[in-house]
Design an enzyme around this catalytic site. Sequence first.
Site, mmCIF file in Angstrom:
data_model
loop_
_atom_site.group_PDB
_atom_site.id
_atom_site.type_symbol
_atom_site.label_atom_id
_atom_site.label_comp_id
_atom_site.label_asym_id
_atom_site.label_seq_id
_atom_site.Cartn_x
_atom_site.Cartn_y
_atom_site.Cartn_z
ATOM 1 N N GLU A 1 23.445 -11.407 -14.803
ATOM 2 C CA GLU A 1 23.573 -10.164 -15.682
ATOM 3 C C GLU A 1 25.060 -9.842 -15.716
ATOM 4 O O GLU A 1 25.401 -9.850 -14.612
ATOM 5 C CB GLU A 1 22.474 -9.079 -15.486
ATOM 6 C CG GLU A 1 22.717 -8.015 -16.598
ATOM 7 C CD GLU A 1 21.666 -6.816 -16.264
ATOM 8 O OE1 GLU A 1 21.925 -5.924 -17.219
ATOM 9 O OE2 GLU A 1 21.263 -6.868 -15.280
ATOM 10 N N ASN B 1 19.546 -5.000 -18.602
ATOM 11 C CA ASN B 1 19.552 -3.864 -19.424
ATOM 12 C C ASN B 1 20.774 -4.212 -20.325
ATOM 13 O O ASN B 1 20.651 -3.737 -21.425
ATOM 14 C CB ASN B 1 19.887 -2.649 -18.612
ATOM 15 C CG ASN B 1 18.593 -2.035 -17.929
ATOM 16 O OD1 ASN B 1 17.686 -2.914 -17.944
ATOM 17 N ND2 ASN B 1 18.917 -1.185 -17.005
ATOM 18 N N ASN C 1 14.150 -6.954 -23.205
ATOM 19 C CA ASN C 1 14.185 -6.642 -21.750
ATOM 20 C C ASN C 1 13.707 -5.293 -21.468
ATOM 21 O O ASN C 1 14.183 -4.286 -22.167
ATOM 22 C CB ASN C 1 15.526 -6.908 -21.246
ATOM 23 C CG ASN C 1 15.577 -6.490 -19.666
ATOM 24 O OD1 ASN C 1 15.181 -7.081 -18.866
ATOM 25 N ND2 ASN C 1 16.304 -5.236 -19.540
ATOM 26 N N GLU C 2 12.670 -4.912 -20.742
ATOM 27 C CA GLU C 2 12.275 -3.560 -20.213
ATOM 28 C C GLU C 2 12.444 -2.610 -21.377
ATOM 29 O O GLU C 2 12.627 -1.440 -20.934
ATOM 30 C CB GLU C 2 13.305 -3.087 -19.169
ATOM 31 C CG GLU C 2 12.885 -4.066 -17.807
ATOM 32 C CD GLU C 2 13.638 -3.507 -16.725
ATOM 33 O OE1 GLU C 2 14.304 -2.292 -16.715
ATOM 34 O OE2 GLU C 2 13.496 -3.932 -15.518
ATOM 35 N N TYR D 1 10.942 -4.296 -8.011
ATOM 36 C CA TYR D 1 11.995 -4.298 -6.815
ATOM 37 C C TYR D 1 11.338 -3.081 -5.805
ATOM 38 O O TYR D 1 10.486 -2.374 -5.979
ATOM 39 C CB TYR D 1 13.301 -3.465 -7.395
ATOM 40 C CG TYR D 1 14.114 -4.274 -8.476
ATOM 41 C CD1 TYR D 1 14.660 -5.487 -8.101
ATOM 42 C CD2 TYR D 1 13.796 -4.074 -9.853
ATOM 43 C CE1 TYR D 1 15.414 -6.225 -8.946
ATOM 44 C CE2 TYR D 1 14.628 -4.782 -10.700
ATOM 45 C CZ TYR D 1 15.094 -5.814 -10.167
ATOM 46 O OH TYR D 1 16.135 -6.594 -11.180
ATOM 47 N N GLU E 1 12.164 -10.566 -12.950
ATOM 48 C CA GLU E 1 13.017 -9.801 -12.105
ATOM 49 C C GLU E 1 12.262 -9.382 -10.957
ATOM 50 O O GLU E 1 11.343 -8.660 -10.909
ATOM 51 C CB GLU E 1 13.560 -8.627 -12.989
ATOM 52 C CG GLU E 1 14.601 -8.899 -13.889
ATOM 53 C CD GLU E 1 15.339 -7.435 -14.353
ATOM 54 O OE1 GLU E 1 15.387 -6.604 -13.568
ATOM 55 O OE2 GLU E 1 15.675 -7.677 -15.509
#
Length: 501
Positions: A27, A72, A172-173, A244, A292
């Site tokens: 990223e 992000n 993404n997210e 995570y 992720e």
Amino acid sequence: MAPARLTLEPGFRIGAVDRRLFGSFVEHMGRSVYTGVFEPGHPLADADGFRTDVLDLVREMGVTMVRYPGGNFVSNYRWEDGVGPAEDRPTRLDLAWRSIESNAFGLGEFMAWAQKAGVEPMMALNLGTRGTAEALDLLEYANHPGGTARSEQRRAHGAEDPYGVRLWCLGNELDGPWQMGHKTAHEYGRLAAETARAMKRFDPGLQLVACGSSNAYIDTFASWEATVLEHTYPFVDYISLHAYYDPSGTDEDSFLASATEMDRMIDDVVATADHVGARLRDRRRIKLSFDEWNVWYQSRFGGEHSLDWEAAPRLIEDVYDVKDAVVVGSLLITLLRHADRVGAACQAQLANVIGPILTEPGGRAWRQTTFHPFAQTARYARGTVLRVEPDSPVLETEKYGEVPALWATATHDEARGEIALFAVNRDRTAPLTLSVDLAAFPGARVVEHLLLADDDPRATNTAEQPDRVRPRAVDGTKTDDRRLTVELPPVSWSMIRLTTA
């Protein structure tokens, strides 16, 4: 020593090992790109500015796929800024990480780097601040042979042949309020469905990933997946998961048992996806893309608002110890134990930013402790994942209650006549004696036993001591009367390779 047992049986199978399970992530964040994989002027940079020392480590690590450019970052990204002559590219503000983005590294550089690294590209689209039209422009630029505005633009930029990207993330997210373009599940589901429908019109063979929840603790977890899949189920191939695990956010026993949380999350998303499929009477089974995952000392991070406008700042460059590596090994075991439904996964990220590879600008690159279980699993987990049900002593944890001390899986490569057994002892103080029943594999014998453990579970690797922690060969591990008996030290990860030939 406390006893633990398991049986290996070739008829008890979970599924084939998908090579996409060994993906990583690059990223535009911190030093992941700049002075990570890309550093023109470095003594070991090639003609394209790629660090060859990092490329060598990526190949050694066995990475098969890389997700790019976010994360992000992608939700405020104009892909057009990163193509064409570098001197003509604009410098922008990256709102995700409050950084200065030069765009010196863009799509063409990434595709050239991926080819040299021997990895499959996984491209993420901006469905935060942009939409279907911009996604289709990028698809045309990347994948159409020629004769159209965008494909001819690519050819003018020096890429005569199309990139042929097969795997695309639809944003993404976007469930997260921290995301540029944050949406409700209905808003995102509708946009993702229309984008997916259009992309499949361009090429029905594309494989598309819908955004799942950004973690299992967000308020909308599971309901987000259900709503998004109500819109997208006919058009997508995967639903994503992100997680995570923070060593500083829990007690040590719970941290070492982090795979328990990953295991439950996978089960929950599978159940949600299958419920939607049943309601829609769609017989396809949506796969999961765990694109992720990693250990991240997240409680040490002050948040995006703590950052100032810098180019390639040193950002969340966590240094990993033995415990972290053992947890990474256990998470890889979990992914394999769900090989029937998890079809892709990306450890985030590849270099510097919570990465298994660390670099110094103008200096050396080295392997973190977490590099090693990934590399060995990617190298030896081949063929079919066997259904392994360990019988193990249990540990009491604050977060998960009772968990087994032993966490294990095995793969069987019938064509090569090889078995790979991956085992973690999560106990902090007591060793385990593991007994493996090999009656279904007469003549099996040990080829190699690699062990990652240390008398100091907080030991790390540094630029000065890059091999302080690494897997070491264990002598004396062998089979006897169709049984393997092996000692697993506290807080350890093992890979035991056997031959059946």
